[in-house]
Design a protein around this motif. Structure first.
Motif, short mmCIF file in Angstrom:
data_model
loop_
_atom_site.label_atom_id
_atom_site.label_comp_id
_atom_site.label_asym_id
_atom_site.label_seq_id
_atom_site.Cartn_x
_atom_site.Cartn_y
_atom_site.Cartn_z
N MET A 49 44.29 38.12 34.04
CA MET A 49 45.02 38.70 35.18
C MET A 49 46.28 37.91 35.48
O MET A 49 47.34 38.47 35.76
CB MET A 49 44.10 38.71 36.41
CG MET A 49 44.71 39.27 37.68
SD MET A 49 43.57 39.11 39.10
CE MET A 49 43.76 37.35 39.48
N GLU A 50 46.16 36.59 35.39
CA GLU A 50 47.30 35.73 35.67
C GLU A 50 48.25 35.61 34.47
O GLU A 50 49.25 34.89 34.54
CB GLU A 50 46.82 34.33 36.07
CG GLU A 50 46.09 34.29 37.39
CD GLU A 50 47.01 34.62 38.56
OE1 GLU A 50 47.99 33.89 38.76
OE2 GLU A 50 46.76 35.65 39.24
N GLN A 104 36.71 42.85 49.31
CA GLN A 104 36.86 43.25 47.91
C GLN A 104 36.51 44.70 47.67
O GLN A 104 36.69 45.21 46.56
CB GLN A 104 35.90 42.40 47.03
CG GLN A 104 34.44 42.85 47.14
CD GLN A 104 33.50 42.29 46.10
OE1 GLN A 104 33.83 41.33 45.41
NE2 GLN A 104 32.32 42.85 45.99
N ARG A 139 38.99 41.78 38.24
CA ARG A 139 40.41 41.72 38.62
C ARG A 139 40.70 42.62 39.82
O ARG A 139 41.43 42.24 40.72
CB ARG A 139 41.29 42.11 37.43
CG ARG A 139 41.13 41.14 36.25
CD ARG A 139 42.18 41.35 35.18
NE ARG A 139 42.35 42.75 34.86
CZ ARG A 139 41.56 43.45 34.07
NH1 ARG A 139 40.51 42.89 33.47
NH2 ARG A 139 41.79 44.72 33.83
N LYS A 140 40.08 43.78 39.81
CA LYS A 140 40.25 44.68 40.95
C LYS A 140 39.68 44.03 42.21
O LYS A 140 40.27 44.11 43.30
CB LYS A 140 39.52 46.01 40.69
CG LYS A 140 40.32 46.99 39.85
CD LYS A 140 41.29 47.77 40.70
CE LYS A 140 42.36 48.50 39.91
NZ LYS A 140 41.98 48.97 38.58
N GLN A 161 42.14 41.55 43.39
CA GLN A 161 43.34 42.16 43.96
C GLN A 161 43.05 42.79 45.33
O GLN A 161 43.85 42.64 46.26
CB GLN A 161 43.91 43.23 43.01
CG GLN A 161 44.37 42.68 41.65
CD GLN A 161 45.53 41.69 41.76
OE1 GLN A 161 46.12 41.52 42.81
NE2 GLN A 161 45.83 40.98 40.66
N ASN A 162 41.92 43.45 45.43
CA ASN A 162 41.55 44.02 46.73
C ASN A 162 41.40 42.92 47.77
O ASN A 162 41.85 43.05 48.91
CB ASN A 162 40.23 44.79 46.62
CG ASN A 162 40.43 46.16 46.00
OD1 ASN A 162 41.54 46.69 45.97
ND2 ASN A 162 39.34 46.73 45.48
N LEU A 202 42.74 39.97 47.77
CA LEU A 202 44.05 39.39 48.07
C LEU A 202 44.82 40.28 49.06
O LEU A 202 45.38 39.81 50.05
CB LEU A 202 44.85 39.23 46.77
CG LEU A 202 46.26 38.69 46.92
CD1 LEU A 202 46.27 37.32 47.58
CD2 LEU A 202 46.95 38.62 45.55
N GLU A 203 44.80 41.54 48.76
CA GLU A 203 45.49 42.50 49.65
C GLU A 203 44.90 42.44 51.06
O GLU A 203 45.63 42.42 52.05
CB GLU A 203 45.32 43.89 49.04
CG GLU A 203 46.04 45.01 49.74
CD GLU A 203 45.55 46.36 49.20
OE1 GLU A 203 45.78 46.65 48.00
OE2 GLU A 203 44.90 47.11 49.97
N ARG A 250 45.88 39.29 52.81
CA ARG A 250 47.28 39.33 53.23
C ARG A 250 47.43 40.01 54.59
O ARG A 250 48.24 39.60 55.41
CB ARG A 250 48.13 40.06 52.18
CG ARG A 250 48.44 39.18 51.00
CD ARG A 250 49.58 39.73 50.14
NE ARG A 250 50.03 38.70 49.21
CZ ARG A 250 50.11 38.83 47.89
NH1 ARG A 250 49.79 39.97 47.32
NH2 ARG A 250 50.53 37.82 47.13
N LYS A 302 48.92 32.27 46.75
CA LYS A 302 49.59 33.57 46.84
C LYS A 302 49.81 33.98 48.30
O LYS A 302 50.75 34.72 48.61
CB LYS A 302 48.77 34.63 46.10
CG LYS A 302 48.79 34.47 44.58
CD LYS A 302 47.80 35.42 43.89
CE LYS A 302 47.52 35.02 42.46
NZ LYS A 302 48.58 35.33 41.50
#
Lengths: 424, 424, 424, 424
Positions: free
Chosen positions: A267-268, D141, D187-188, D191-192, D194-195, D198, D238
């Motif tokens: 991913m990174e 997530q 990875r999803k 990303q979820n 992280l979003e 945020r 991030k």
């Protein structure tokens, strides 16, 4: 030792019949079998030069015979393996064990066997005879600038050898760390290592990659300066776009979820390559797939998924290498078993119904997600792997043929029974 | 190298003042300090002959200089240590590394230094030059009777050496096991090993003990035939009253409760002895007490409790030995640190208020039970340990004196900087 | 909920064609397929009554709906599973969660579904409403005789329930242990436990077995009084011929070689039974075969080898039971997956060429030994397992049918969406 | 329950004499004792509101009596602890367990006891009664945006409560992960998460910190989405400058070198805070310092070294909190023991001769480095810790006084014996 002209043909002719039955059955069950076969044909696993002789432990070593006595014989051995399985078309050298005397001759020899030069490996975990500074207390991390400088220069020299041979990557595995609390200032060790890596990185050609390998412990038993994927990623992120993290399956703490690490590094954009082996306790360096074949499959599942998402070529997108220690088995037989296990895991992972898996994940259908993975893993894909080999001109059963033609005896006859290859 | 006449005295005279302040303070706080001191004086830890040189790993070895070149020099080194700390009054030999040429001379030499010969150690995990059969696939477990026979005879020979030297025990550590599933029939391996051990046991003098050491893994990475305390106890129970289980602190799976194992073996009358070291990951063979000092204390807590219950003499009831690998530190300094850590743990465990602990246990007062143990562990008993040493004629600070008089430089001068002691 | 008359037939008719292709292919490859099928047909795995509802962790529980509200509904659920896979013909009860009010009615109900009553399970790890003494500090180990007595009597009561139902064994799993150093006198805890077990043992009918289960940790986090196979074997050896050790796959320290433990317990005639599940970290209680399917296969390899050596009947010689916690999946689907994984591992292990394996072992041909095991493991035996089920009247694909006929929705409709089954 | 006016004084008067002897002795030995004492006085450890009642495991819970029934009583309990040890001047709340009804009243109450509000904790690992979406398959997530949204809003609500109370940080511990291979797209999930983070980060006031806690496993048993420090650091890097990694001592794989992790996070400026506890196997949540006190000391060694290098204030630079589960002991006694162990480790680490350590490191004098650390650790600093408490007006022996005045009985009398505090 070289195979005689018809040895593979003769062998295949005998097995072809029963292979065909299996393959025909399988290819009917698996609509995508042709696409899988073509991927299998392209997939090549590099063989490390130091794994061609008997490995050992700190307690001792029990060498077999016929071990390669020099770089030429190592290339010959990998060439033989590649002839048999058509999946070992690269060799990974280790300096100073494999310093080539004549680049052109070595390149020609490798080309004859159809071999590429994979990642070059430096060695700053041992003291060599002629060496001025000692690596007893580390190399790139060392408190003494002179030691770091020596280690940096060694790495740059390794790159130079690699350039001559056509290699495109440098693997840096550091034993650096400490055995006792207090021995090391962790931050200083990190900073020194980073500074050293930067100097090596600066010497890297534009089309090269640098692999920074991590390892939880051994030979240092309290801390390791590149100790886990998080530390490696810190280094490779600070170094720049040519730096990547390398994953060795045996370099983790107990119970680590390696497939998740692989996924996140992809991913990174920072996964660089793989060292295949297997283990039950620590860095046992056993035959790939001999202990945890399902884990191997799950890792390939993540590799394929993550590489496909980034449009990476399976064969060339990452560095694939075996890194094992063959303490009890014939090293060449052991490698044949490892390669077979890798090809099987790769084929099974290619079988996964990814659309269905995605759907199961999106609906939290955990039962189905498990079924989909297990369905692929439980499928007997050996005939696909054999077919790929067969089409490439390899042997239907490399290990069987290896034994039938008495490779080991032949090697002992040629090289003697007391030879000991360089390595661990 | 020998200490000069007044070296210890001079050293002690300088430190005596500040020691006295600490000791006086402590002895006022601890009513039982005199009884503890006398137990500390009696407590002796054997030093293994193979730990006097630099150890290494499969990746390499970084020898220091001045390592003992023969048995005589090993005895000299242990003698020096014992002179300094008065707690290392025994040496444990390893055959074939330490085959004595002249028993009487060796015994006299040891006697000069005030040393006993502790447990004798056999070696069937390596192949020696002159050896007919190979131990690659095990020794006492081997499928081939001839190999087993050779290993049995080696052990019997070790006993014979021990008899000549006045040793009273044999430690059998077996590397026997397997690296891959399928390699071994576990039950056959067990039966073969048992049968072999029985033949060795039969050769044991009546006043000897046989210690059967267990180890979870390494150098075999799939199974070990004496792999845990349960397996060792099975063997020692079947063998008879002279057979005992030996515990090495580094030979367990992660997170094992070693103190409970010790307690149960004592309960069964089957604990034979101890190999002290410390570890974070596997059989790291680090300095005793350098990683988990509280665990060491808890083990001594169980040892004292269990031995007292059986009226066993602390000093002679079990075999006490260090078994470490000194990869980075001066081996003699490392041993001094290990012995100090052991004496501290022993002294702290002697401090435990056992009546109060029993009461807390009987009333399930977990908070108090913890307080009682921590109260002992948090006490700074170093002045007690130093006083015991002082009264025995040793140095108040052995490590300090060792450095002040430049032992290592002296040894290098005498023996050279390139000597490598036998060992791992 | 019961299956309608033709549901299985209809399902099978649709799948029969493609199954036949696979089975025919496989049965041609495997000469001994008929013998394997008949063993598969006989092999039954007991379902624990507490695994039919959603499990949880200390952090929470997310119940699904339609969980069984009483013993009758639990029997109904196991009956349904057995109808589908014809391999779950037994139920294992837990007291006090499953105290039968009317033995005859319960026995009749079970008989209707073709179910036996497998091992009875006692519970002394929780305090029940009406209970006088608390098990906070243990039960059979407790320092207080009154607590031990209460726990003993509870176990005897469990036996009585079992006698009425036709069970033939009692499983004793003890949470007894300690959370902090000092809390427990290990030897006293052992002795108290032994004395308590003896009283329970005395109440055991002649044709009963007592299974003493071990567990490394949880819910106690410092020591467990029956903490490993060695401790369990000490207990069962002292207790007598009706006492056996029970192995739960999740109850070990990291990296333990469970198959070797199994082999040695069989050698000693002291293996009693199995709790199947899978785990990555601790006692994770995941679906059998979902994490380490090769380990499961290796265990079956040892089971078959050891049982055959003692002429034990595979189906009845040991107690086979699932013991998992279904936190995320539909519990019934989860069990179907576990049973399938067990049948596959069993079938694969039956495939092993034992004569060849023995020969490889006797010649230390490690490569071949590995090949022989992997050859069996890599074979896709699912058609054999399906055929066995088919011949017994079960569904070719139990999980598929389970979903097609909407079992869960039906159960929710019948029992409600807020029911919570007794269990963890 | 409140202490009576003179209770501490009376207690201290009785112990003052013997304390003075110890303290005088120690302060003479330690030149920097006054500076250490003043640091100890400033150092405060937050108490989590959920640790004031009995904890439990999935197997059960054995509540004591007198547990706090509401937020007010929790504040009262922490106030009592702080009165006794003067080192617990903060409370960490958990929403929804501790939603304040009247902010002003709660703040006044806390102020009365001299307590601050430390980090606020959100809870998205359990389903609450009124909750619309379930966290069964994760929260931040989750594949379903609605679930993520609910979890985000919950966190923002927690921040709002914190603002009202004067807290300055939010701790996000996520149970999110998976129990089975295939369940999650790693990875999803990343990303979820992280979003989601945020969005929460965006709601954070400028002077707040967000702590992202990692954990290797439990309650998910295959993968955890914030599974190790590397993953947490990826998230916090991030997210931005207000995001930090939080270390809980029990959240690692076996044998992890936590002190090295701490050191590197400090180097990166990304260490945010600490959850203290201790463990032998997994996230055992035992009393801090009860299992591995030397590890605790080594961590403080790194904390001091790293914080000093960055000129961070020891007391306020990081978030310090206990996070344990009190299954067997009186929770308040347990916390007193944890705080004491932390203060001891901190004092010992302050004792380290850093100049000498640096010199030893720069000369690779491993022996001396170890001596320097052990010298500090072996020093009995309890009189320093007691003196710091004494000068702040606390009790010389908080635990002793706690028992003497019968706190628990008093609490039971006030609150009843059947109360169960919110928590795990």
């Amino acid at each position: 030792m070289k195979l005689r002209e018809n040895e593979i043909n003769d062998h295949n002719n005998l097995l072809k019949g029963s292979h065909k039955v299996r393959f025909d059955f399988l290819s009917k069950l698996i609509p995508e079998s042709e696409s899988i076969i073509s991927k299998l044909i392209n997939f090549q696993i590099a063989i490390p030069s130091w794994a061609l002789g008997s490995g050992g432990t700190r307690f001792g070593r029990f060498p077999g015979g016929g071990e390669p006595r020099n770089l030429e014989e190592k290339i010959e051995d990998v060439g033989l393996l590649h002839k048999l399985n058509c999946s070992s078309g690269a060799i990974s050298l280790h300096i100073p064990w494999d310093v080539p005397k004549d680049y052109r001759a070595i390149k020609n020899l490798a080309a004859e066997y159809g071999l590429r030069f994979d990642a070059m490996n430096s060695n700053t975990f041992q003291d060599q005879e002629e060496q001025v500074e000692s690596y007893k207390f580390g190399s790139l991390q060392h408190v003494n600038k002179a030691v770091r400088k020596q280690a940096i220069e060694h790495n740059i020299e390794v790159i130079k050898h690699g350039i001559e041979l056509g290699s495109k990557s440098l693997t840096v595995w550091l034993a650096d760390g400490s055995c006792f609390p207090g021995q090391l200032n962790f931050r200083k060790a990190f900073q020194n290592t980073l500074e050293s890596l930067r100097e090596i990185y600066a010497a890297l050609p534009d089309d090269w990659k640098m692999f920074v390998e991590y390892k939880a412990y051994e030979p240092n038993f309290y801390s390791t300066t590149v100790g886990d994927w998080g530390q490696s990623l810190l280094f490779t992120s600070k170094l720049g776009p040519k730096a990547y993290t390398l994953v060795d399956l045996g370099h983790h703490l107990p119970n680590a979820n390696i497939e998740q690490i692989v996924s996140l590094l992809l991913m990174e954009g920072k996964l660089g390559g793989f060292h295949f082996n297997d283990s039950k306790y620590g860095d046992d360096d056993l035959t790939t797939g001999s202990i945890k074949p399902y884990q191997l499959f799950l890792i390939f599942n993540e590799l394929i998924d993550g590489m496909d998402e980034r449009n990476m070529n399976h064969a060339s997108g990452l560095g694939w290498m075996i890194d094992a220690s063959h303490n009890l088995k014939d090293p060449l037989e052991d490698i044949l078993q490892s390669v077979e296990a890798i090809m099987i895991a790769y084929a099974q992972a290619l079988l996964i119904d990814r659309a269905a898996l995605k759907e199961a994940q999106l609906s939290n259908d955990v039962t189905s997600a498990q079924e989909i993975l297990q369905n692929a893993f439980r499928t007997d894909v050996r005939a696909l792997v054999a077919e790929a080999r067969f089409r490439s001109g390899g042997a239907l059963s490399p290990l069987k043929l290896f034994r039938e033609i008495g490779v080991r005896n032949q090697l002992i006859k040629e090289r003697g029974s007391k030879t000991i290859a360089t390595g661990l």
